[in-house]
Design a protein around this motif. Sequence first.
Motif, mmCIF file in Angstrom:
data_model
loop_
_atom_site.group_PDB
_atom_site.id
_atom_site.type_symbol
_atom_site.label_atom_id
_atom_site.label_comp_id
_atom_site.label_asym_id
_atom_site.label_seq_id
_atom_site.Cartn_x
_atom_site.Cartn_y
_atom_site.Cartn_z
ATOM 1 N N ARG A 32 0.820 -1.208 0.000
ATOM 2 C CA ARG A 32 0.000 0.000 0.000
ATOM 3 C C ARG A 32 0.859 1.266 0.000
ATOM 4 N N VAL A 33 2.158 1.114 -0.223
ATOM 5 C CA VAL A 33 3.032 2.282 -0.200
ATOM 6 C C VAL A 33 2.680 3.224 -1.348
ATOM 7 N N SER A 34 2.458 4.479 -0.998
ATOM 8 C CA SER A 34 2.174 5.512 -1.984
ATOM 9 C C SER A 34 2.711 6.818 -1.426
ATOM 10 N N ALA A 35 2.518 7.884 -2.172
ATOM 11 C CA ALA A 35 2.971 9.193 -1.689
ATOM 12 C C ALA A 35 2.252 9.597 -0.416
ATOM 13 N N GLU A 36 1.082 8.982 -0.138
ATOM 14 C CA GLU A 36 0.300 9.316 1.044
ATOM 15 C C GLU A 36 0.588 8.402 2.236
ATOM 16 N N THR A 37 1.463 7.420 2.046
ATOM 17 C CA THR A 37 1.805 6.539 3.153
ATOM 18 C C THR A 37 2.522 7.338 4.253
ATOM 19 N N THR A 38 2.097 7.133 5.481
ATOM 20 C CA THR A 38 2.653 7.885 6.598
ATOM 21 C C THR A 38 3.823 7.131 7.211
ATOM 22 N N VAL A 39 5.002 7.711 7.168
ATOM 23 C CA VAL A 39 6.178 7.150 7.832
ATOM 24 C C VAL A 39 6.267 7.816 9.203
ATOM 25 N N VAL A 40 5.854 7.086 10.215
ATOM 26 C CA VAL A 40 5.773 7.646 11.564
ATOM 27 C C VAL A 40 7.118 7.491 12.277
ATOM 28 N N VAL A 41 7.556 8.557 12.926
ATOM 29 C CA VAL A 41 8.841 8.525 13.639
ATOM 30 C C VAL A 41 8.702 8.802 15.129
ATOM 31 N N ALA A 42 7.551 9.309 15.572
ATOM 32 C CA ALA A 42 7.395 9.627 16.993
ATOM 33 C C ALA A 42 5.913 9.621 17.354
ATOM 34 N N GLY A 43 5.635 9.418 18.640
ATOM 35 C CA GLY A 43 4.262 9.439 19.119
ATOM 36 C C GLY A 43 4.205 9.929 20.541
ATOM 37 N N ASP A 44 3.095 10.574 20.884
ATOM 38 C CA ASP A 44 2.905 11.082 22.238
ATOM 39 C C ASP A 44 1.412 11.137 22.509
ATOM 40 N N GLY A 45 0.974 10.443 23.549
ATOM 41 C CA GLY A 45 -0.455 10.422 23.845
ATOM 42 C C GLY A 45 -1.228 9.804 22.698
ATOM 43 N N CYS A 46 -2.166 10.555 22.134
ATOM 44 C CA CYS A 46 -2.994 10.058 21.034
ATOM 45 C C CYS A 46 -2.516 10.553 19.672
ATOM 46 N N GLU A 47 -1.353 11.171 19.625
ATOM 47 C CA GLU A 47 -0.857 11.737 18.376
ATOM 48 C C GLU A 47 0.443 11.070 17.933
ATOM 49 N N VAL A 48 0.634 11.056 16.597
ATOM 50 C CA VAL A 48 1.885 10.588 16.020
ATOM 51 C C VAL A 48 2.432 11.679 15.111
ATOM 52 N N GLN A 49 3.714 11.592 14.814
ATOM 53 C CA GLN A 49 4.373 12.573 13.955
ATOM 54 C C GLN A 49 5.111 11.856 12.844
ATOM 55 N N VAL A 51 7.822 11.747 9.421
ATOM 56 C CA VAL A 51 9.218 12.135 9.269
ATOM 57 C C VAL A 51 9.375 13.575 8.799
ATOM 58 N N ASP A 52 8.340 14.130 8.173
ATOM 59 C CA ASP A 52 8.391 15.522 7.726
ATOM 60 C C ASP A 52 7.863 16.495 8.772
ATOM 61 N N GLY A 53 7.548 15.988 9.966
ATOM 62 C CA GLY A 53 7.130 16.853 11.060
ATOM 63 C C GLY A 53 5.643 17.082 11.177
ATOM 64 N N ARG A 54 4.829 16.462 10.310
ATOM 65 C CA ARG A 54 3.378 16.628 10.403
ATOM 66 C C ARG A 54 2.827 15.764 11.528
ATOM 67 N N ARG A 55 1.879 16.329 12.281
ATOM 68 C CA ARG A 55 1.271 15.618 13.399
ATOM 69 C C ARG A 55 -0.134 15.167 13.024
ATOM 70 N N PHE A 56 -0.490 13.952 13.490
ATOM 71 C CA PHE A 56 -1.801 13.374 13.220
ATOM 72 C C PHE A 56 -2.404 12.854 14.523
ATOM 73 N N LEU A 57 -3.702 13.049 14.662
ATOM 74 C CA LEU A 57 -4.443 12.401 15.741
ATOM 75 C C LEU A 57 -4.746 10.984 15.273
ATOM 76 N N ASP A 58 -4.277 9.998 16.000
ATOM 77 C CA ASP A 58 -4.410 8.602 15.584
ATOM 78 C C ASP A 58 -5.733 8.031 16.088
ATOM 79 N N ALA A 59 -6.745 8.071 15.240
ATOM 80 C CA ALA A 59 -8.074 7.590 15.622
ATOM 81 C C ALA A 59 -8.259 6.115 15.340
#
Length: 439
Positions: A32-49, A51-59
């Motif tokens: 499923r790798v595409s330009a929209e695939t999220t490469v996660v490098v960090a997480g805190d609480g309910c959020e992940v970040q 590699v480009d520094g964008r933060r997401f709420l992981d629902a």
Amino acid sequence: MTAPTAESAAQSQADLLSVDADFLWHPWSPSRVSAETTVVVAGDGCEVQDVDGRRFLDAKSSGLNATLGYGCRPVIDAISAQLRQLMTYDMGEGSNVPAIRLAERIAGLTGPHLTRTFFCNSGSEALETGIRIARFYQAVLGFPERTVVVSLDNAYHGSTMAAAACSATSSPVADDVAPSGFVTVRRPGRAGAESIEGPEGIEDLREFLSANGTRTAAVLVEPVQGRGGYVMPDACLREIREMCDQQGILLILDEVMTGFGRTGRMFAYEHAGVQPDILATSKGLSAGYMSLAAVTTTTRVFDVFDRNKDKAGFVHGHTHSGHAAACAAGLAVIDFIETQGVLSNVRARGEQLLDALEPVRSMPGVRDLRGRGLLVAVELDRARRAARVKDHMRGSGILVRRTGRSIVLAPPLIITASQTDRIAQALVAAASAAASEAP
């Protein structure tokens, strides 16, 4: 949130995905790798970040397993302390303290009869183990013809051979290599386009067992199906328990996704007031911090093996069964759930989420809204529309799970009221936007 490492920060997400595409074999291929695939490098609480520094709420709690979110210090500390002392020891010829204590703790949570726990590494392994126990159990009792395992359509029980064979809709195994002795029947709560909530919803299962009960080893059920969030009506689960009792069939409950708090109770079967003969748990047991699964059986089931060592015993296991550090994680997870009001938060946030999502019911292209606790699904009329909803949600900074035409929400059990509102508002907006687009 912990800063990304120097190595990850030196490469962009696009660079890493290029390497990923050349070397990684992802689960559930084709990749499923595409330009929209999220490469996660960090997480805190309910959020992940990423590699480009964008933060997401992981629902979606990663794979529904990050139930206590990211960076849960008590769990991390428990793992670290155990690794410094002893990472593990072979359970085939010895034992270790965390495994002993966790088995004891699980017995105290599951009720008066579920007392014996076998540890393995994943939900799939847990279901394989449960199936093997059920078949051996029947054979030792003198019923070797009782080999059939009956499951329900739309179920998902894992990706290993027997687990995958337990539901025709989710099995990737070709017919010519699939194991035998597995039957799928229509799930309760559905009859065409109608929802059947009472015991009459299990007529297909009743008919099958009436004709084939003497060759059936076990019935396998998810109290809430992970594929689409279908809630098993409590009356149906009670009726299935009664049918199994009447015919000497074991009831296996798959709580890999729902166990340890996901539905607002420690185990989802508590809503119906029943107990299984075999209980499979995994994701919430270690909250994603280590690989761990548990198969918990009644004393009656275990004693059949214990009394007949010459006939059976249980010649089955894994190198990392009862891994000490993983079991230390499980103990810390249970402590956290019990001391931090997690179950009450799940009940409150689950009600809040369903109430806030109520407007989607009347939107074009939406077929249903359902759920229990913090396992909620919005079913669309087609998979393509659901994919667009998922894309809209990601654009809003929220990651959700899509299974077929359903958007499944399963945020960490520690989610706050404001984060719950954010998820609901984004999903209402996404469903509205998808409804206005061409089919």
